[in-house]
Design a protein around this motif. Structure first.
Motif, PDB file in Angstrom:
ATOM      1  N   GLY A 107       0.799  -1.224   0.000  1.00 38.45           N
ATOM      2  CA  GLY A 107       0.000   0.000   0.000  1.00 38.45           C
ATOM      3  C   GLY A 107       0.830   1.272   0.000  1.00 38.45           C
ATOM      4  O   GLY A 107       0.600   2.185  -0.777  1.00 38.45           O
ATOM      5  N   GLY A 108       1.797   1.357   0.907  1.00 43.10           N
ATOM      6  CA  GLY A 108       2.698   2.501   0.916  1.00 43.10           C
ATOM      7  C   GLY A 108       2.216   3.733   1.662  1.00 43.10           C
ATOM      8  O   GLY A 108       2.945   4.714   1.736  1.00 43.10           O
ATOM      9  N   SER A 109       1.014   3.719   2.202  1.00 46.21           N
ATOM     10  CA  SER A 109       0.506   4.860   2.968  1.00 46.21           C
ATOM     11  C   SER A 109      -0.010   4.360   4.312  1.00 46.21           C
ATOM     12  O   SER A 109      -0.267   3.170   4.491  1.00 46.21           O
ATOM     13  N   LEU A 110      -0.170   5.299   5.247  1.00 44.04           N
ATOM     14  CA  LEU A 110      -0.654   4.906   6.568  1.00 44.04           C
ATOM     15  C   LEU A 110      -2.065   4.332   6.471  1.00 44.04           C
ATOM     16  O   LEU A 110      -2.401   3.374   7.177  1.00 44.04           O
ATOM     17  N   GLY A 111      -2.887   4.894   5.584  1.00 46.65           N
ATOM     18  CA  GLY A 111      -4.242   4.375   5.406  1.00 46.65           C
ATOM     19  C   GLY A 111      -4.249   2.939   4.925  1.00 46.65           C
ATOM     20  O   GLY A 111      -5.040   2.112   5.402  1.00 46.65           O
ATOM     21  N   MET A 112      -3.368   2.597   3.978  1.00 47.02           N
ATOM     22  CA  MET A 112      -3.293   1.235   3.476  1.00 47.02           C
ATOM     23  C   MET A 112      -2.709   0.289   4.521  1.00 47.02           C
ATOM     24  O   MET A 112      -3.081  -0.884   4.593  1.00 47.02           O
ATOM     25  N   ILE A 113      -1.803   0.797   5.329  1.00 50.02           N
ATOM     26  CA  ILE A 113      -1.271  -0.019   6.428  1.00 50.02           C
ATOM     27  C   ILE A 113      -2.403  -0.389   7.380  1.00 50.02           C
ATOM     28  O   ILE A 113      -2.540  -1.549   7.797  1.00 50.02           O
ATOM     29  N   ILE A 114      -3.222   0.603   7.722  1.00 47.43           N
ATOM     30  CA  ILE A 114      -4.340   0.346   8.635  1.00 47.43           C
ATOM     31  C   ILE A 114      -5.333  -0.635   8.011  1.00 47.43           C
ATOM     32  O   ILE A 114      -5.850  -1.538   8.684  1.00 47.43           O
ATOM     33  N   LEU A 115      -5.611  -0.491   6.702  1.00 43.14           N
ATOM     34  CA  LEU A 115      -6.506  -1.415   6.016  1.00 43.14           C
ATOM     35  C   LEU A 115      -5.955  -2.842   6.052  1.00 43.14           C
ATOM     36  O   LEU A 115      -6.680  -3.799   6.368  1.00 43.14           O
ATOM     37  N   GLY A 116      -4.672  -2.988   5.725  1.00 41.04           N
ATOM     38  CA  GLY A 116      -4.060  -4.313   5.779  1.00 41.04           C
ATOM     39  C   GLY A 116      -4.067  -4.898   7.174  1.00 41.04           C
ATOM     40  O   GLY A 116      -4.277  -6.097   7.370  1.00 41.04           O
ATOM     41  N   ARG A 117      -3.863  -4.032   8.164  1.00 40.56           N
ATOM     42  CA  ARG A 117      -3.892  -4.497   9.554  1.00 40.56           C
ATOM     43  C   ARG A 117      -5.284  -4.993   9.927  1.00 40.56           C
ATOM     44  O   ARG A 117      -5.422  -5.958  10.677  1.00 40.56           O
ATOM     45  N   ALA A 118      -6.326  -4.333   9.397  1.00 38.81           N
ATOM     46  CA  ALA A 118      -7.691  -4.792   9.672  1.00 38.81           C
ATOM     47  C   ALA A 118      -7.915  -6.177   9.080  1.00 38.81           C
ATOM     48  O   ALA A 118      -8.529  -7.049   9.718  1.00 38.81           O
ATOM     49  N   ILE A 119      -7.402  -6.409   7.866  1.00 38.60           N
ATOM     50  CA  ILE A 119      -7.532  -7.734   7.252  1.00 38.60           C
ATOM     51  C   ILE A 119      -6.748  -8.764   8.050  1.00 38.60           C
ATOM     52  O   ILE A 119      -7.208  -9.894   8.268  1.00 38.60           O
ATOM     53  N   GLN A 120      -5.565  -8.394   8.509  1.00 41.64           N
ATOM     54  CA  GLN A 120      -4.776  -9.297   9.346  1.00 41.64           C
ATOM     55  C   GLN A 120      -5.522  -9.699  10.606  1.00 41.64           C
ATOM     56  O   GLN A 120      -5.271 -10.765  11.184  1.00 41.64           O
ATOM     57  N   GLY A 121      -6.454  -8.859  11.033  1.00 42.38           N
ATOM     58  CA  GLY A 121      -7.159  -9.113  12.281  1.00 42.38           C
ATOM     59  C   GLY A 121      -7.931 -10.414  12.329  1.00 42.38           C
ATOM     60  O   GLY A 121      -8.290 -10.879  13.413  1.00 42.38           O
ATOM     61  N   VAL A 122      -8.178 -11.041  11.159  1.00 40.55           N
ATOM     62  CA  VAL A 122      -8.864 -12.337  11.186  1.00 40.55           C
ATOM     63  C   VAL A 122      -8.054 -13.367  11.967  1.00 40.55           C
ATOM     64  O   VAL A 122      -8.594 -14.385  12.420  1.00 40.55           O
ATOM     65  N   ALA A 123      -6.751 -13.098  12.138  1.00 40.78           N
ATOM     66  CA  ALA A 123      -5.909 -14.015  12.909  1.00 40.78           C
ATOM     67  C   ALA A 123      -6.326 -14.094  14.368  1.00 40.78           C
ATOM     68  O   ALA A 123      -5.849 -14.961  15.111  1.00 40.78           O
ATOM     69  N   GLY A 124      -7.231 -13.211  14.788  1.00 41.24           N
ATOM     70  CA  GLY A 124      -7.753 -13.309  16.156  1.00 41.24           C
ATOM     71  C   GLY A 124      -8.501 -14.603  16.408  1.00 41.24           C
ATOM     72  O   GLY A 124      -8.738 -14.973  17.564  1.00 41.24           O
ATOM     73  N   ALA A 125      -8.878 -15.304  15.343  1.00 39.70           N
ATOM     74  CA  ALA A 125      -9.576 -16.588  15.496  1.00 39.70           C
ATOM     75  C   ALA A 125      -8.635 -17.727  15.825  1.00 39.70           C
ATOM     76  O   ALA A 125      -9.085 -18.820  16.185  1.00 39.70           O
ATOM     77  N   VAL A 126      -7.332 -17.504  15.693  1.00 36.65           N
ATOM     78  CA  VAL A 126      -6.375 -18.608  15.806  1.00 36.65           C
ATOM     79  C   VAL A 126      -6.396 -19.257  17.186  1.00 36.65           C
ATOM     80  O   VAL A 126      -6.433 -20.486  17.309  1.00 36.65           O
ATOM     81  N   MET A 127      -6.365 -18.451  18.236  1.00 32.17           N
ATOM     82  CA  MET A 127      -6.216 -19.026  19.574  1.00 32.17           C
ATOM     83  C   MET A 127      -7.382 -19.939  19.943  1.00 32.17           C
ATOM     84  O   MET A 127      -7.174 -21.054  20.438  1.00 32.17           O
TER      85      MET A 127
END
Length: 509
Positions: A107-127
């Motif tokens: 992404g290259g911008s703070l907004g895209m970083i935040i968007l990608g981080r939101a998608i990464q959040g699905v990893a909350g199901a792992v535990m």
């Protein structure tokens, strides 16, 4: 979905079942992905503030976005795992998390970083899925040690994330962090696919609670957004009142819906059980305090110059290394914590971990600028987190049936992540209120106040945990027929319809 297998097939699969070490190792690897993706951004916050010229309230959303999605993903993942197979759902979750890392990377911008981080959040199901798979595939006598090691792996993974992030920032840039996270997620998905036995599920008619999973992050996001902007707009502004009021209204709507829907994303009825209610309350208080609130001010302490009077002058790499070493010391206690939980009860170990985390905060406050005391305090804090994370799943397992392990663990992940989201917002608000607009440096008063707030929640978590019973009464989920009868319905639903909790896995022999 497959039909139940005949006894001979079940026996054959049981004989081919991997051993304790193989199962626990791949589940730890999966949990490492989740913990790494959360923790890798904390050490990056000072760098992102400088690179994108934003304040603490704005940059903290790279953490908050992950936690908000993770909150819903934890309970939805547990529900899907119980319904469709935990192994299958875990693999899908890891692949999506890897895709999120690529979004942030490219992404290259703070907004895209935040968007990608939101998608990464699905990893909350792992535990939740990992705990369910451990309970499903491990021998009963090995379950406490196994889940203790899996739960405590979040500590070492978090420290490893901070260390790697520090090295990447000093040697290359923050981009390398997301590249590594993407590769790690795919490797974990492949390992789970080939090591964990194939799911054996029976058909059921439960419908996922999509509305509940949508309302929850909306409610929490509105409240946290209002809190994070209050340092600029003020508590009396229309923006603050509107966001907070809207968040509370959506929260009430969510609670109303969850109590009426047959297959809720969060089975709020489980909170009628004393042990579960107390464990969840202690978890959210610990998340607001030492689990979620320590990271931001401690990074400021480590990376600020010594001229501030409280900073230690560490580079990002040195800060990451210190976090890794102290967390590794804590992780060494996880097998011992599991064995002690099996012998003396998980409640005692859980309380001990919370107490250790509470005790280190006054030490840090009273010894600002002393490297030795800070290292000692963080090492003890690592032991406390390890014992708490290791005992937590065992405390829950004592109070829930096997068929609801992933659901309950997912709910616990949700409340912990919501607590950590709130902790990040509260900490960012305090730090931003004491931040010099010209230099972006936070004054010592702000750092001290952040630690005092953490200490307050830490003490409260210990007090709540002390109310837990040594021999809890297990939670017995209420069936659809029982709920209908209690509501006075005469049109009793057919068996196995709606949201009746059904066994979705066949016990291995």
């Amino acid at each position: 979905m497959s039909a139940p297998l005949n006894p001979n097939t079940q026996i054959a699969r049981a004989l081919r079942r991997p051993g304790f070490a193989a199962i626990v190792s791949v589940l730890i690897l999966a949990e490492i992905v989740s913990a790494f993706e959360l923790s890798m951004m904390y050490v990056t916050l000072p760098t992102l503030i400088k690179e994108f010229q934003v304040d603490a309230n704005t940059v903290v959303w790279v953490v908050t976005a992950y936690l908000l999605v993770s909150a819903s993903a934890g309970v939805m993942g547990g529900r899907f795992g119980d319904m469709y197979g935990r192994r299958k759902v875990l693999v899908v979750v890891l692949i999506i998390a890897g895709a999120g890392s690529l979004v942030s990377l490219l992404g290259g911008s703070l907004g895209m970083i935040i968007l990608g981080r939101a998608i990464q959040g699905v990893a909350g199901a792992v535990m939740g899925l990992a705990f369910g798979l451990a309970r499903e595939h491990l021998a009963e006598a090995r379950i406490p040690v196994g889940v203790s090691m899996i739960g405590a792996s979040a500590l070492i993974a978090g420290a490893g994330g901070a260390l790697l992030a520090g090295i990447m920032i000093d040697v290359y840039s923050w981009h390398g962090i997301f590249a590594f996270a993407a590769v790690l997620a795919i490797v974990a998905a492949v390992a789970i696919w080939f090591v964990i036995p194939r799911d054996i599920v029976v058909k059921n008619h439960e419908k996922p609670d999509y509305l509940g999973s949508l309302l929850l992050p909306i409610a929490v996001s509105a409240i946290l957004l209002g809190l994070s902007h209050s340092s600029k707009s003020g508590f009396g502004s229309i923006e603050f009142i509107g966001l907070m009021g809207g968040g509370v209204a959506v929260s009430l709507l969510w609670v109303w819906w969850e109590l009426r829907v047959e297959s809720p994303i969060v089975n709020l009825r489980m909170f009628k059980n004393r042990q579960i209610a107390l464990v969840m309350t202690a978890t959210v208080l610990a998340a607001l305090g030492p689990v979620g609130g320590m990271a931001v001010p401690s990074q400021m302490v480590m990376q600020y110059p010594t001229a501030t009077g409280f900073g230690l002058g560490f580079t990002a790499t040195s800060a990451g290394m210190l976090g890794f070493v102290t967390a590794f010391v804590g992780y060494l206690f996880s097998p011992l914590g599991g064995r002690m939980a099996h012998r003396f009860g998980a409640r005692l170990i859980f309380i001990t971990g919370l107490l250790l985390m509470a005790l280190v905060i006054p030490v840090i406050l009273l010894t600002f600028g002393n490297v030795v005391m800070f290292v000692v305090a963080m090492s003890v804090n690592g032991i406390g987190i390890s014992l708490t994370y290791g005992a937590l799943p065992n405390v829950l397992i004592e109070a829930v049936p096997q068929t609801h392990t992933s659901e309950t663990a997912g709910t616990n992940t949700m409340v912990r992540n919501v607590g950590q989201s709130a902790a990040s917002a509260i900490g960012a608000y305090i730090l931003a209120s004491h931040q010099n607009p010209a230099t972006t440096v936070v004054a010592q008063e702000g750092i001290s106040l952040a630690f005092v707030v953490v200490l307050t929640f830490a003490v409260l978590s210990v007090l709540v945990a002390l109310l837990m019973r040594r021999n809890p009464v297990p939670w017995v989920p209420e069936s659809v027929t029982e709920r209908n009868a209690r509501r006075g319905r005469t049109d009793e639903m057919p068996a196995n319809a709606g949201g009746e909790a059904k066994v979705t896995t066949i016990e291995r022999l």
